[in-house]
Design a protein around this motif. Structure first.
Motif: not given
Length: 329
Positions: A288, A291, A300-301, A304
């Protein structure tokens, strides 16, 4: 056949060089020579460019300009400035030592690699040490000599016995100097790099002692990072995660460095926590953070997906636990 080809080519060239073609070629040659002469006179052709005459400046000014040239990769001009500063400074003076260090650094680190002259760099570093053996720059010069033994060209392997001796010389000769602390870190890295348990364990003990005895050192973060690598070799993943967290916590922030960022550290900690330790709480925290702090980062992907993956794993575990309780009831 070869003789025939030669004769044909000879006649073709003879025909081309007869009559108006000869005049035309001669005219083009004279024009080219004239253009080349004009470029040389203007100093545009590199091979004919005249040496830049440096205006007379105080040594400290020349040194500052030399380092600026070095950062801009104007290595030849940096050398000329450092050389001029060295000539105009008294032997043993701070200005002369700084100029010598600048000259050696240019020869040692200039790019491309083919333009480096390690022998010349070593000669100047040793000259500096001989002129002022107890100076601050003598310590850094001795460390630079050790680094030159350690950082060899691609395809070559360092002589690690010689490298370790060189680092120990720095530590023994300048025990209270910052260069000695850096030499210590590099020395331990040679043992960690073996990826063998016994040398790695020795490095672990030495690094832990260094952290205890030098809690305010600028190299504490590097020591923790080496410990993390060591614990990975020893398959001590919980300790590895703790060391990575400490390395991040003690990392010095350089406000002048626009490239310093923590995205890789966040990703590294999160993946170790998730896959090696099973600490989903820590993993979530650092996924987190990546991100939130680096929203455009390519990872980032992956962050997630990792958050979703951990949620799904925990949901399946809870479902199994509920199912078992139901069967028992």
């Amino acid at each position: 056949m070869l003789a025939v080809v030669r004769q044909v080519r000879h006649h073709e060239w003879s025909g081309f060089m007869s009559g108006p073609n000869r005049v035309l070629l001669r005219g083009k040659t004279l024009l080219s020579a004239g253009i080349a002469g004009a470029l040389c006179a203007a100093g545009i052709l590199c091979s004919c460019r005249r040496a830049e005459t440096l205006p007379k400046k105080p040594p400290e000014k020349l040194i500052a300009l030399g380092w600026n040239d070095f950062r801009l990769r104007e290595y030849n001009r940096a050398l000329r400035r450092f050389e001029a500063a060295a000539r105009n400074s008294a032997t043993g003076s701070q200005e002369r030592l700084q100029a010598l260090y600048g000259m050696a650094t240019v020869w040692n680190l200039r790019l491309p690699l083919v333009d480096q002259d390690k022998k010349q760099a070593e000669k100047i570093y040793r000259q500096l040490i001989a002129e002022a053996p107890q100076s601050d720059l003598a310590a850094w010069s001795m460390l630079a000599l050790a680094r030159m033994k350690h950082l060899v060209p691609p395809g070559q392997n360092p002589d690690y016995d010689e490298v370790r001796r060189a680092y120990r010389q720095v530590i023994e000769r300048y025990p209270d100097h910052l260069a000695a602390e850096e030499a210590f870190i590099y020395l331990q890295s040679t043992y960690v790099a073996t990826l063998r348990p016994e040398p790695t364990r020795r490095a672990v003990e030495a690094l832990k002692k260094f952290i205890r005895e030098h809690p305010d050192s600028g190299f504490v973060s590097a020591a923790w990072s080496l410990l993390a690598v060591s614990y990975d070799t020893l398959d001590m993943q919980k300790e590895r995660l703790d060391a990575e967290l400490q390395a991040l916590k003690t990392r010095e922030v350089d406000p002048t460095n626009p490239f310093q960022e923590n995205a890789w550290q966040y990703w590294n900690i999160a993946t170790i926590a998730e896959f090696e330790v099973g600490d989903f709480e820590t993993a979530r925290k650092y996924y987190r953070k990546l991100i939130e702090e680096y929203p455009t980062d390519i990872r980032r992907y992956g962050c997630e997906k990792a958050l979703k993956r951990m949620d799904e794993i925990e949901q399946r575990i809870r479902a199994r636990l509920r199912s078992r309780r139901g069967d028992q009831g």
